[in-house]
Design a protein around this motif. Structure first.
Motif, PDB file in Angstrom:
ATOM      1  N   SER A 114      18.554   3.314 -54.755  1.00 40.34           N
ATOM      2  CA  SER A 114      18.298   2.903 -56.128  1.00 40.34           C
ATOM      3  C   SER A 114      17.675   1.325 -56.362  1.00 40.34           C
ATOM      4  O   SER A 114      16.828   1.234 -57.039  1.00 40.34           O
ATOM      5  N   SER A 115      18.312   0.507 -55.557  1.00 39.24           N
ATOM      6  CA  SER A 115      18.116  -0.730 -55.836  1.00 39.24           C
ATOM      7  C   SER A 115      16.989  -1.225 -55.090  1.00 39.24           C
ATOM      8  O   SER A 115      16.322  -1.940 -55.750  1.00 39.24           O
ATOM      9  N   THR A 116      16.403  -0.713 -53.891  1.00 37.90           N
ATOM     10  CA  THR A 116      15.314  -0.838 -53.553  1.00 37.90           C
ATOM     11  C   THR A 116      14.115  -0.358 -54.395  1.00 37.90           C
ATOM     12  O   THR A 116      13.162  -0.918 -54.490  1.00 37.90           O
ATOM     13  N   ILE A 117      14.178   0.963 -55.081  1.00 35.48           N
ATOM     14  CA  ILE A 117      13.244   1.375 -55.910  1.00 35.48           C
ATOM     15  C   ILE A 117      13.030   0.457 -57.095  1.00 35.48           C
ATOM     16  O   ILE A 117      11.917  -0.108 -57.390  1.00 35.48           O
ATOM     17  N   LYS A 118      14.091  -0.054 -57.444  1.00 35.92           N
ATOM     18  CA  LYS A 118      13.948  -0.855 -58.880  1.00 35.92           C
ATOM     19  C   LYS A 118      13.271  -2.337 -58.407  1.00 35.92           C
ATOM     20  O   LYS A 118      12.753  -3.010 -59.207  1.00 35.92           O
ATOM     21  N   ARG A 119      13.592  -2.911 -57.433  1.00 34.95           N
ATOM     22  CA  ARG A 119      13.021  -3.936 -56.846  1.00 34.95           C
ATOM     23  C   ARG A 119      11.544  -3.911 -56.511  1.00 34.95           C
ATOM     24  O   ARG A 119      10.725  -4.488 -56.744  1.00 34.95           O
ATOM     25  N   GLN A 121      13.443  -1.236 -47.418  1.00 38.47           N
ATOM     26  CA  GLN A 121      14.790  -1.380 -47.798  1.00 38.47           C
ATOM     27  C   GLN A 121      15.597  -2.453 -46.970  1.00 38.47           C
ATOM     28  O   GLN A 121      15.466  -2.559 -45.827  1.00 38.47           O
ATOM     29  N   HIS A 122      16.176  -3.572 -47.901  1.00 38.78           N
ATOM     30  CA  HIS A 122      16.994  -4.302 -47.281  1.00 38.78           C
ATOM     31  C   HIS A 122      18.484  -3.887 -46.741  1.00 38.78           C
ATOM     32  O   HIS A 122      18.885  -2.918 -47.239  1.00 38.78           O
ATOM     33  N   ALA A 123      19.083  -4.570 -45.912  1.00 39.88           N
ATOM     34  CA  ALA A 123      20.501  -4.255 -45.221  1.00 39.88           C
ATOM     35  C   ALA A 123      21.114  -4.163 -46.495  1.00 39.88           C
ATOM     36  O   ALA A 123      21.021  -5.000 -47.471  1.00 39.88           O
ATOM     37  N   ASP A 124      22.114  -3.165 -46.615  1.00 41.94           N
ATOM     38  CA  ASP A 124      23.347  -3.028 -47.513  1.00 41.94           C
ATOM     39  C   ASP A 124      22.472  -2.921 -48.922  1.00 41.94           C
ATOM     40  O   ASP A 124      23.047  -3.430 -49.926  1.00 41.94           O
ATOM     41  N   GLU A 125      21.505  -2.501 -49.000  1.00 41.60           N
ATOM     42  CA  GLU A 125      20.708  -2.010 -50.361  1.00 41.60           C
ATOM     43  C   GLU A 125      20.794  -0.576 -50.518  1.00 41.60           C
ATOM     44  O   GLU A 125      20.146   0.148 -49.640  1.00 41.60           O
ATOM     45  N   SER A 126      21.267  -0.266 -51.742  1.00 38.46           N
ATOM     46  CA  SER A 126      20.818   1.241 -51.905  1.00 38.46           C
ATOM     47  C   SER A 126      19.416   1.588 -52.377  1.00 38.46           C
ATOM     48  O   SER A 126      18.719   0.716 -52.650  1.00 38.46           O
TER      49      SER A 126
END
Length: 85
Positions: A37-42, A30-35
Motif C-alpha cells: 500500500s505504501s509503495t503504491i501510494k509513493r 518496494q523499499h525495505a519494510d514498506e507495505s
C-alpha cells in the motif's frame, strides 16, 4: 518498569488481483519494510483535482509567457519521443 500502549485502529482492506509482471514491477520498487500500500501510494500519483486547479488558476492567472510555455509543451507532446529506453 515496562509500559505498553496499545491502540486499535480499524483498517479497511481490499483484495486485488494482479498478474505476475505487475507484481514483479511493484516488488522491484518496494523499499525495505514498506507495505505494498505504501509503495503504491509513493509510486502512483494521486489524481489531479481539476476543480481545485481551476479555482487556483482563476485566483492567480498565468502570465502570457507561462501560457506560451504550456502551449509549446502541449504541441511537443504529439511529437515522437526521443528518449532512449
Amino acid at each position: 518498569m515496562y509500559t505498553c500502549t496499545r491502540e486499535n485502529f480499524a483498517v479497511a482492506t481490499k483484495t486485488i488481483t494482479i498478474d505476475l509482471e505487475a507484481y514483479n514491477r511493484l516488488k522491484a520498487v518496494q523499499h525495505a519494510d514498506e507495505s505494498f500500500s505504501s509503495t503504491i501510494k509513493r509510486v502512483v500519483r494521486a489524481p489531479l483535482d481539476l476543480k481545485a486547479y481551476a479555482r487556483n488558476l482563476r485566483r492567480s492567472p498565468m502570465s502570457a509567457e507561462a501560457i506560451g510555455a504550456v502551449e509549446e509543451h502541449l504541441a511537443r507532446r504529439h511529437e515522437p519521443s526521443t528518449r532512449r529506453r
